[in-house]
Design a protein around this motif. Structure first.
Motif, mmCIF file in Angstrom:
data_model
loop_
_atom_site.group_PDB
_atom_site.id
_atom_site.type_symbol
_atom_site.label_atom_id
_atom_site.label_comp_id
_atom_site.label_asym_id
_atom_site.label_seq_id
_atom_site.Cartn_x
_atom_site.Cartn_y
_atom_site.Cartn_z
ATOM 1 N N GLY A 14 44.539 -3.715 -9.995
ATOM 2 C CA GLY A 14 44.131 -4.374 -11.226
ATOM 3 C C GLY A 14 45.247 -4.262 -12.241
ATOM 4 N N THR A 15 45.258 -5.170 -13.206
ATOM 5 C CA THR A 15 46.289 -5.180 -14.235
ATOM 6 C C THR A 15 45.848 -4.311 -15.407
ATOM 7 N N ILE A 16 46.715 -3.381 -15.804
ATOM 8 C CA ILE A 16 46.423 -2.515 -16.944
ATOM 9 C C ILE A 16 46.206 -3.399 -18.175
ATOM 10 N N GLY A 17 45.130 -3.113 -18.907
ATOM 11 C CA GLY A 17 44.809 -3.892 -20.096
ATOM 12 C C GLY A 17 43.839 -5.027 -19.835
ATOM 13 N N SER A 18 43.580 -5.321 -18.555
ATOM 14 C CA SER A 18 42.645 -6.398 -18.240
ATOM 15 C C SER A 18 41.306 -5.816 -17.806
ATOM 16 N N ARG A 19 40.369 -6.702 -17.475
ATOM 17 C CA ARG A 19 39.030 -6.289 -17.067
ATOM 18 C C ARG A 19 38.991 -6.195 -15.546
ATOM 19 N N ALA A 20 38.388 -5.120 -15.025
ATOM 20 C CA ALA A 20 38.225 -4.955 -13.576
ATOM 21 C C ALA A 20 36.757 -4.645 -13.299
ATOM 22 N N VAL A 21 36.202 -5.332 -12.308
ATOM 23 C CA VAL A 21 34.794 -5.144 -11.972
ATOM 24 C C VAL A 21 34.675 -4.623 -10.544
ATOM 25 N N LEU A 22 33.974 -3.495 -10.381
ATOM 26 C CA LEU A 22 33.678 -2.932 -9.067
ATOM 27 C C LEU A 22 32.184 -3.115 -8.846
ATOM 28 N N ARG A 23 31.799 -3.444 -7.610
ATOM 29 C CA ARG A 23 30.384 -3.664 -7.317
ATOM 30 C C ARG A 23 29.947 -2.807 -6.142
ATOM 31 N N CYS A 24 28.703 -2.350 -6.221
ATOM 32 C CA CYS A 24 28.104 -1.592 -5.136
ATOM 33 C C CYS A 24 26.916 -2.399 -4.634
ATOM 34 N N THR A 25 26.854 -2.633 -3.313
ATOM 35 C CA THR A 25 25.747 -3.416 -2.774
ATOM 36 C C THR A 25 25.055 -2.650 -1.651
ATOM 37 N N HIS A 55 37.478 10.918 -20.666
ATOM 38 C CA HIS A 55 37.535 10.338 -22.004
ATOM 39 C C HIS A 55 38.688 9.355 -22.211
ATOM 40 N N ASN A 56 39.670 9.334 -21.299
ATOM 41 C CA ASN A 56 40.762 8.361 -21.403
ATOM 42 C C ASN A 56 40.385 7.012 -20.815
ATOM 43 N N SER A 57 39.192 6.918 -20.259
ATOM 44 C CA SER A 57 38.779 5.712 -19.555
ATOM 45 C C SER A 57 37.774 4.931 -20.383
ATOM 46 N N SER A 58 37.807 3.596 -20.250
ATOM 47 C CA SER A 58 36.820 2.739 -20.922
ATOM 48 C C SER A 58 36.078 1.955 -19.853
ATOM 49 N N TYR A 59 34.845 2.357 -19.589
ATOM 50 C CA TYR A 59 34.065 1.645 -18.592
ATOM 51 C C TYR A 59 32.594 1.673 -18.949
ATOM 52 N N THR A 60 31.855 0.748 -18.329
ATOM 53 C CA THR A 60 30.398 0.753 -18.424
ATOM 54 C C THR A 60 29.852 0.680 -17.008
ATOM 55 N N GLU A 67 27.113 -2.420 -10.861
ATOM 56 C CA GLU A 67 28.442 -2.798 -11.360
ATOM 57 C C GLU A 67 29.070 -1.673 -12.168
ATOM 58 N N LEU A 68 30.362 -1.503 -11.964
ATOM 59 C CA LEU A 68 31.189 -0.599 -12.758
ATOM 60 C C LEU A 68 32.303 -1.463 -13.333
ATOM 61 N N VAL A 69 32.345 -1.582 -14.661
ATOM 62 C CA VAL A 69 33.292 -2.492 -15.311
ATOM 63 C C VAL A 69 34.267 -1.701 -16.177
ATOM 64 N N PHE A 70 35.550 -1.845 -15.881
ATOM 65 C CA PHE A 70 36.602 -1.261 -16.711
ATOM 66 C C PHE A 70 37.097 -2.356 -17.655
ATOM 67 N N ASP A 71 37.049 -2.094 -18.952
ATOM 68 C CA ASP A 71 37.492 -3.090 -19.922
ATOM 69 C C ASP A 71 37.960 -2.380 -21.180
ATOM 70 N N PRO A 72 39.256 -2.133 -21.322
ATOM 71 C CA PRO A 72 40.341 -2.520 -20.402
ATOM 72 C C PRO A 72 40.607 -1.447 -19.338
ATOM 73 N N LEU A 73 41.276 -1.878 -18.278
ATOM 74 C CA LEU A 73 41.712 -0.972 -17.222
ATOM 75 C C LEU A 73 42.931 -0.198 -17.725
ATOM 76 N N SER A 74 42.965 1.111 -17.437
ATOM 77 C CA SER A 74 44.122 1.914 -17.842
ATOM 78 C C SER A 74 44.732 2.583 -16.606
ATOM 79 N N ALA A 75 45.933 3.105 -16.767
ATOM 80 C CA ALA A 75 46.609 3.784 -15.663
ATOM 81 C C ALA A 75 45.773 4.965 -15.176
ATOM 82 N N PHE A 76 44.999 5.564 -16.093
ATOM 83 C CA PHE A 76 44.144 6.694 -15.747
ATOM 84 C C PHE A 76 43.094 6.317 -14.694
ATOM 85 N N ASP A 77 42.765 5.032 -14.596
ATOM 86 C CA ASP A 77 41.675 4.598 -13.719
ATOM 87 C C ASP A 77 42.081 4.458 -12.255
ATOM 88 N N THR A 78 43.371 4.631 -11.940
ATOM 89 C CA THR A 78 43.802 4.627 -10.547
ATOM 90 C C THR A 78 43.114 5.773 -9.808
#
Length: 102
Positions: A14-25, A55-60, A67-78
């Motif tokens: 994913g691109t740092i600063g953009s939105r990334a969506v992970l899904r569980c089914t 705390h360095n991560s922004s997700y819901t 759904e797990l949504v990173f907005d924005p994605l950061s390097a910490f989320d790797t």
């Protein structure tokens, strides 16, 4: 019906600063299971800001849709992500891990 093994749909990058969506089914559980997410084997808190490890991560997270949504994605989320499906029947089931590179 207890949940079957869920599948974590994790983008490989994913691109740092953009939105990334992970899904569980998961398709077999009844009642419909709720979902939780793990990063590198650690259960992810609902609110990342209240947890020093996240705390360095922004997700819901949406436990109903999985759904797990990173907005924005950061390097910490790797890291390696897996999800768990659970309902009131049987044992919670965990997916295989999948790596996300920010």
């Amino acid at each position: 019906v207890p949940p079957s093994k869920p599948v974590a749909h994790v983008p490989s990058s994913g691109t740092i600063g953009s939105r990334a969506v992970l899904r569980c089914t998961e398709t077999e559980g009844s009642p419909a299971p709720t979902f939780s997410w793990y990063k590198d084997g650690i259960l992810m808190p609902t609110n990342p800001k209240g947890n020093p490890a996240f705390h360095n991560s922004s997700y819901t997270q949406d436990p109903v849709t999985g759904e797990l949504v990173f907005d924005p994605l950061s390097a910490f989320d790797t890291g390696e992500y897996s999800c768990e499906a659970s309902n009131n029947v049987g044992t919670p089931q965990k997916s295989d891990g999948a790596r996300l590179e920010a």
